[in-house]
Design a protein around this motif. Sequence first.
Motif, mmCIF file in Angstrom:
data_model
loop_
_atom_site.group_PDB
_atom_site.id
_atom_site.type_symbol
_atom_site.label_atom_id
_atom_site.label_comp_id
_atom_site.label_asym_id
_atom_site.label_seq_id
_atom_site.Cartn_x
_atom_site.Cartn_y
_atom_site.Cartn_z
ATOM 1 N N LEU A 162 6.971 9.988 0.499
ATOM 2 C CA LEU A 162 5.912 10.633 1.229
ATOM 3 C C LEU A 162 4.580 10.579 0.679
ATOM 4 O O LEU A 162 3.384 10.636 1.202
ATOM 5 C CB LEU A 162 6.495 11.844 1.586
ATOM 6 C CG LEU A 162 7.315 11.815 2.801
ATOM 7 C CD1 LEU A 162 8.066 13.361 2.951
ATOM 8 C CD2 LEU A 162 6.960 11.373 3.989
ATOM 9 N N LEU A 163 4.635 10.976 -0.629
ATOM 10 C CA LEU A 163 3.355 11.209 -1.352
ATOM 11 C C LEU A 163 2.617 9.955 -1.496
ATOM 12 O O LEU A 163 1.319 9.971 -1.097
ATOM 13 C CB LEU A 163 3.727 11.500 -2.853
ATOM 14 C CG LEU A 163 2.378 12.006 -3.812
ATOM 15 C CD1 LEU A 163 1.711 12.937 -3.450
ATOM 16 C CD2 LEU A 163 3.195 12.035 -5.151
ATOM 17 N N LEU A 164 3.145 8.885 -1.727
ATOM 18 C CA LEU A 164 2.476 7.361 -1.785
ATOM 19 C C LEU A 164 1.837 7.192 -0.369
ATOM 20 O O LEU A 164 0.906 6.807 -0.062
ATOM 21 C CB LEU A 164 3.465 6.389 -2.237
ATOM 22 C CG LEU A 164 2.743 5.038 -2.068
ATOM 23 C CD1 LEU A 164 1.549 4.712 -3.118
ATOM 24 C CD2 LEU A 164 3.872 3.780 -2.140
ATOM 25 N N ARG A 165 2.735 7.527 0.849
ATOM 26 C CA ARG A 165 2.150 7.320 1.986
ATOM 27 C C ARG A 165 0.947 8.004 2.266
ATOM 28 O O ARG A 165 0.083 7.430 3.002
ATOM 29 C CB ARG A 165 3.238 7.638 3.222
ATOM 30 C CG ARG A 165 2.853 7.573 4.605
ATOM 31 C CD ARG A 165 3.387 8.511 5.290
ATOM 32 N NE ARG A 165 2.949 9.899 4.754
ATOM 33 C CZ ARG A 165 3.487 11.144 5.191
ATOM 34 N NH1 ARG A 165 4.059 11.125 6.599
ATOM 35 N NH2 ARG A 165 3.055 12.242 4.915
ATOM 36 N N GLY A 166 0.907 9.173 2.286
ATOM 37 C CA GLY A 166 -0.192 9.947 2.085
ATOM 38 C C GLY A 166 -1.391 9.459 1.464
ATOM 39 O O GLY A 166 -2.618 9.665 1.858
ATOM 40 N N MET A 167 -1.239 9.139 0.041
ATOM 41 C CA MET A 167 -2.174 9.012 -0.713
ATOM 42 C C MET A 167 -3.008 7.496 -0.091
ATOM 43 O O MET A 167 -4.375 7.358 -0.311
ATOM 44 C CB MET A 167 -1.621 8.276 -2.259
ATOM 45 C CG MET A 167 -1.419 9.482 -2.937
ATOM 46 S SD MET A 167 -0.543 8.980 -4.520
ATOM 47 C CE MET A 167 -1.936 8.154 -5.147
ATOM 48 N N ARG A 168 -2.457 6.715 0.711
ATOM 49 C CA ARG A 168 -3.174 5.375 1.324
ATOM 50 C C ARG A 168 -4.443 5.810 2.234
ATOM 51 O O ARG A 168 -5.251 5.039 2.394
ATOM 52 C CB ARG A 168 -2.036 4.732 1.679
ATOM 53 C CG ARG A 168 -0.868 3.970 1.026
ATOM 54 C CD ARG A 168 0.240 3.340 1.643
ATOM 55 N NE ARG A 168 -0.251 1.943 1.779
ATOM 56 C CZ ARG A 168 0.566 0.860 2.054
ATOM 57 N NH1 ARG A 168 1.924 1.217 1.988
ATOM 58 N NH2 ARG A 168 -0.036 -0.117 2.470
ATOM 59 N N THR A 169 -4.167 7.014 2.624
ATOM 60 C CA THR A 169 -5.374 7.314 3.386
ATOM 61 C C THR A 169 -6.397 8.393 2.705
ATOM 62 O O THR A 169 -7.332 8.831 3.375
ATOM 63 C CB THR A 169 -5.098 8.153 4.992
ATOM 64 O OG1 THR A 169 -4.232 9.179 4.556
ATOM 65 C CG2 THR A 169 -4.292 7.000 5.644
ATOM 66 N N LEU A 170 -6.133 8.600 1.595
ATOM 67 C CA LEU A 170 -6.903 9.514 0.634
ATOM 68 C C LEU A 170 -8.427 9.563 0.947
ATOM 69 O O LEU A 170 -9.346 10.358 1.221
ATOM 70 C CB LEU A 170 -6.668 9.579 -0.820
ATOM 71 C CG LEU A 170 -7.286 10.526 -1.574
ATOM 72 C CD1 LEU A 170 -6.895 12.171 -1.038
ATOM 73 C CD2 LEU A 170 -6.873 10.436 -3.078
ATOM 74 N N LYS A 171 -8.984 8.406 0.782
ATOM 75 C CA LYS A 171 -10.506 8.179 0.726
ATOM 76 C C LYS A 171 -11.046 8.438 2.121
ATOM 77 O O LYS A 171 -11.975 8.908 2.285
ATOM 78 C CB LYS A 171 -10.561 6.557 0.477
ATOM 79 C CG LYS A 171 -12.241 6.364 0.575
ATOM 80 C CD LYS A 171 -12.838 6.756 -0.816
ATOM 81 C CE LYS A 171 -14.218 5.888 -0.932
ATOM 82 N NZ LYS A 171 -15.229 5.956 -0.033
#
Length: 383
Positions: free
Chosen positions: A248-257
């Motif tokens: 889930l953390l990785l999934r969220g990071m993909r839209t961080l920018k």
Amino acid sequence: MSHTPPALTPQTLLAQALGWIDEETDALGPAIRPATTFLRDPADLGRAGRSFTRDDNPTFLQAEALLAALEGGEGGLLFSSGMAAATAALHTLRPGAHVVVPTRLYSGLRHWLATHGAAWGLAVTEADYGDLAGLKAILDARPADLVWIETPANPLWHVSDISAVSELAHGCGALVVADNTVATPILTRPIERSVDLVLHSGSKYLNGHADVVAGALVAAPGQGALLRRLAAIRNDYGAVLGPFEAWLLLRGMRTLKLRMETICRNALAIAGMLQDHAGVVEVLYPGLASHPGHGLAATQMSSGFGGMLSFRVAGGEPAAHRVAGAVRTIRQAISFGGLETVIEIRRGMEGPQSHTPPDLLRLSVGIEAAEDLIADLTQALAA
């Protein structure tokens, strides 16, 4: 696994999660590996390989590598929470070690230092990082083993000069740790300013969806020995993140920018409105020219000033409670860094030892339309 070239921008690195492809299925999406134990070779039990998930679950690797790439570090480690990551860094010290922290510091870490840290034998000194001469005098009088930086600092958003503090700390041989949770690597990369170790509460902006508790540490290049020591501490204390939470953390990071761009725009618009509102007596946001740390923030933060701001209203604490209770679109809740904008009276979460003014409202700005958020705050201030 295949890796994207290092020349790619953060937005592309995030969107493609470093371009890793599942070797077994060629899937673009990362797999979740819930297994807790892994097959060993009975003829060679000491061979290199995976043994137990507390050290070896492969679901961690992509998120750790992506965060390390974003921060420009040698490597990263995921932890079960931001506090687990923070205390792992402090557990690299021996009893009697001297820790210097800023006067404005996350209340949870302050509490740990005053209780568990004191029992552990750590000596803690608070310093005003806005007074570099005063910080130098403290370090000259008693060299520190670890110097902690939090910038912008929760909840008054003080801005510390990362390079200057790091230089003073390294001058006495201290390890420098920077909490980069609020800025994220999209806005600030502390390792480029000589920090040794970067901390994140992954529960906040990295995840961004308010559905994961996680933490992370990223070690600067040349700090491989420190990274291995932290991995051993994580294992010994069992402070490991679950495979599903890592996914889930990785999934969220993909839209961080993308999220941070919207959040920063919204926060600046809201801060400007509040600053001009007759019912508001103070607005604390590094993006405002009126903020004492604005100039420094402009040199350290790129692409925006973050999504966190605080403000105080005319009428003191009763008025603050009234405003917090009158919002309709904005939610009254704790924590920050999610998609939704939330408001809270921060001192109520920090306890009687808090340095936070009792009438201070902390706002975590989300990705909603700025005009809707401004309209909601306007009606709440008029209530």
